[in-house]
Design a protein around this motif. Structure first.
Motif, short mmCIF file in Angstrom:
data_model
loop_
_atom_site.label_atom_id
_atom_site.label_comp_id
_atom_site.label_asym_id
_atom_site.label_seq_id
_atom_site.Cartn_x
_atom_site.Cartn_y
_atom_site.Cartn_z
N VAL A 172 0.90 -1.12 0.05
CA VAL A 172 0.04 -0.01 0.19
C VAL A 172 0.85 1.10 -0.14
O VAL A 172 1.86 1.28 0.76
CB VAL A 172 -0.91 0.14 1.16
N LYS A 176 1.31 3.05 -6.00
CA LYS A 176 -0.16 3.21 -6.49
C LYS A 176 -0.62 4.44 -5.88
O LYS A 176 -0.20 5.21 -5.12
CB LYS A 176 -0.95 2.12 -5.29
N ASN A 181 -4.72 2.02 -3.68
CA ASN A 181 -4.48 1.64 -2.28
C ASN A 181 -5.95 1.32 -1.95
O ASN A 181 -6.14 0.26 -1.11
CB ASN A 181 -4.04 2.95 -1.58
N ILE A 184 -7.05 -2.30 -3.28
CA ILE A 184 -5.99 -3.06 -2.63
C ILE A 184 -6.86 -3.72 -1.21
O ILE A 184 -7.32 -4.71 -1.03
CB ILE A 184 -4.64 -2.85 -2.16
N LEU A 185 -7.30 -2.51 -0.53
CA LEU A 185 -7.94 -2.92 0.64
C LEU A 185 -9.31 -3.62 0.63
O LEU A 185 -9.51 -4.40 1.55
CB LEU A 185 -7.99 -1.52 1.58
N LEU A 188 -8.22 -7.44 -0.51
CA LEU A 188 -7.22 -7.78 0.02
C LEU A 188 -7.20 -9.42 0.23
O LEU A 188 -6.20 -9.88 -0.08
CB LEU A 188 -7.05 -7.09 1.52
N LEU A 200 0.10 -6.19 6.45
CA LEU A 200 -0.77 -4.89 5.91
C LEU A 200 0.06 -3.77 6.27
O LEU A 200 0.14 -3.59 7.82
CB LEU A 200 -2.14 -4.97 6.06
N THR A 202 -0.63 0.41 6.43
CA THR A 202 -1.34 1.38 5.95
C THR A 202 -1.02 2.62 6.73
O THR A 202 -1.47 3.85 6.48
CB THR A 202 -2.80 1.25 5.99
N LYS A 205 -0.44 6.66 6.25
CA LYS A 205 -0.03 7.01 4.96
C LYS A 205 -0.84 8.22 4.09
O LYS A 205 -1.94 8.33 4.61
CB LYS A 205 -0.03 5.54 3.92
N THR A 227 -8.45 1.11 8.94
CA THR A 227 -7.76 -0.06 8.02
C THR A 227 -7.37 -1.38 8.54
O THR A 227 -7.40 -2.44 8.01
CB THR A 227 -6.61 0.37 7.22
#
Length: 261
Positions: A172, A176, A181, A184-185, A188, A200, A202, A205, A227
């Protein structure tokens, strides 16, 4: 996995832990908060950052690894793409290698992992930090991520790394954009096709800053915690974070709701 950056330029905590006493204090603080693994890095991999040579990275990382390993009863991971840094950190007491290049930047990294028996975290990225955010367009994002990681796993196997020593990270924020991002979440769980535990990362970010209109990384705790909980629901097992206690609470609560099978 608690983050401890021994760098002047990391996006969130750059410059905070260059002093060995400050680094040790932070490590002890994370232990008190229930950290399971401390990830120590000496080179910033934030978008746009420039690398440091291996001598400087060794100088930053190895004494801190040695000191924390001697005084804190938790495993240590070294966050590096350089095989020499990884090897010297393991000799100093680290037990894991966190390679954000997924074994692509240094052809000797897999051999070091195999010969030392270190655990290995493989991440997806697109090029080094100074260029990766120039390549955020994908025809098949999750397909590309899974293929890249599968190839990294095969490189590890070919060098002799045992299967149960490997975990994977979709990367992440690495190559990207914000939409990528989030995709992806949302998807996942598709990484389970690789058959390895999912890490993971995150924490604080930039995509969270865009969602929440929080320009300062330290303002993104609640977004990070969300997340983490959603990651648990999709089967992630390891969470790389700056703020250990709140993310641990979120993970434990989410695991009570979605027990891992």
């Amino acid at each position: 996995m608690g983050i401890l950056n021994i760098t002047p330029d990391s996006f969130s905590d750059g410059g905070c832990y260059l002093d060995p006493d400050c680094a040790l204090k932070q490590a002890r603080n994370m232990v008190e908060q229930g950290v399971d693994l401390i990830d120590i890095g000496g080179e910033s991999t934030r978008p746009g950052s420039t690398g440091v040579d291996e001598e400087e990275e060794v100088r930053r990382v190895v004494p801190i690894v040695e000191r924390i390993a001697a005084q804190c009863a938790v495993p240590i991971s070294v966050d590096t793409t350089k095989s020499r840094v990884a090897h010297e950190a393991i000799l100093a007491g680290a037990e894991f290698i966190n390679d954000v290049s997924g074994l692509r930047f240094d052809s000797e990294m897999a051999r070091v992992a195999a010969q030392t028996g270190a655990g290995l975290f493989l991440m997806h990225t697109r090029g080094r930090s100074d260029i990766m955010q120039k390549r955020t367009d994908y025809a098949d994002l999750l397909g590309d991520v899974c293929r890249y990681l599968a190839e990294g796993i095969e490189l590890a196997y070919a060098a002799g790394v045992e299967e149960d020593r490997i975990a994977v990270d979709p990367g992440v924020g690495f190559g990207k954009d914000a939409a990528g991002n989030l995709e992806i979440l949302r998807r996942l769980a598709e990484l389970h096709c690789l058959g390895r535990p999912i890490l993971l990362g995150t924490s604080r970010k930039a995509f969270l800053g865009k969602i929440l209109d929080r320009p300062q990384p330290c303002e993104r705790l609640f977004g990070t915690v969300a997340t983490t909980a959603l990651g648990v629901a999709q089967g992630a097992r390891i969470f790389r974070v700056h703020d250990v206690a709140p993310n641990r609470d979120a993970a434990l609560t989410a695991w009570a709701i979605h027990p891992y099978v």
